[in-house]
Design a protein around this motif. Sequence first.
Motif, mmCIF file in Angstrom:
data_model
loop_
_atom_site.group_PDB
_atom_site.id
_atom_site.type_symbol
_atom_site.label_atom_id
_atom_site.label_comp_id
_atom_site.label_asym_id
_atom_site.label_seq_id
_atom_site.Cartn_x
_atom_site.Cartn_y
_atom_site.Cartn_z
ATOM 1 N N LEU A 91 0.803 -1.225 0.000
ATOM 2 C CA LEU A 91 0.000 0.000 0.000
ATOM 3 C C LEU A 91 0.836 1.275 0.000
ATOM 4 N N SER A 92 2.085 1.182 -0.428
ATOM 5 C CA SER A 92 2.901 2.392 -0.532
ATOM 6 C C SER A 92 2.374 3.268 -1.667
ATOM 7 N N ASP A 116 6.715 -5.259 -4.535
ATOM 8 C CA ASP A 116 5.974 -5.281 -3.284
ATOM 9 C C ASP A 116 6.607 -6.308 -2.347
ATOM 10 N N GLU A 144 2.631 -5.734 7.951
ATOM 11 C CA GLU A 144 1.874 -5.768 6.703
ATOM 12 C C GLU A 144 1.103 -7.086 6.633
ATOM 13 N N THR A 155 -6.633 -7.993 -0.992
ATOM 14 C CA THR A 155 -6.814 -6.930 -0.015
ATOM 15 C C THR A 155 -5.610 -6.928 0.913
ATOM 16 N N ARG A 157 -3.505 -4.624 4.404
ATOM 17 C CA ARG A 157 -3.460 -3.592 5.428
ATOM 18 C C ARG A 157 -2.015 -3.439 5.892
ATOM 19 N N ARG A 158 -1.685 -2.251 6.371
ATOM 20 C CA ARG A 158 -0.404 -2.009 7.021
ATOM 21 C C ARG A 158 -0.657 -1.243 8.299
#
Length: 261
Positions: A91-92, A116, A144, A155, A157-158
């Motif tokens: 998600l960067s 990634d 992460e 999907t 999340r971090r």
Amino acid sequence: MIATVRRRPWPACRRCPAIAIDLGSARTRAWTAGSHGILDVPTGPDSFPAHPVQRGSIVDPAGATHMLSRLLARRIPKNAQPVIAFTVPVLSGQQHYATAVGVLQALHPRTILAMDSIMAIVLATGADPFRPLLVIDLGAHLTEVALLAEGDILTARREVMGTRDLEGSTPADLATKIASVITHMMRHDPLPQFFDALDRGPLLAGGGALRPELVHQLSARLHAPVQPAPQPHTAALRGAARALRSAQHHPSLGPPLHLAP
């Protein structure tokens, strides 16, 4: 993904050493083709007033540039134009890519490839990303989590938490927080692949996977057999290095090669 323009096909370039870099908040790791072993040093030597990378973000580009230049000075031949693969947290945003590329320009690269970190871990471990797979990368300052299926991240999340936060808590506390993140993901995006991935057993990488008590506590809270990756603290770097070695022999290296994060 950001790549510089390649002026001639990679195989014809004898002055283009391959370098993989994992710039973490606590540790920076690098691999260079033809070398033995992995460079593994703290991110931000004692001479720096602050760590150049914090919670997965580059906050001091000049400090990061100085650190990488000094770390790799002896491994890059004079006048060489290295081909670099670097890992990025899930998600960067575009700003992170641009900052990282700016830092790496100090190494005078011929091509820069972004990968990634989650996909790099999967590549390093040989896990099958086409089957539902839950990957947890538990670092010192950043965690992460990503659900993969059909070779792609469905999907992710971090969270700004990691093993360094254990100084004021217990492995059970950190495991509870991570389990809560995954539970929230399942409620917010109730994909059926989550259940298959948990039955299969989450793949755990990062320095946190080196702590047996943390692995045990996480397994108990997820009610799933958490599987630590082999050499989990270097998995992302080894995956980037493996991608780099494979790309070197790709038949279509005339145009820039894209490794999607």
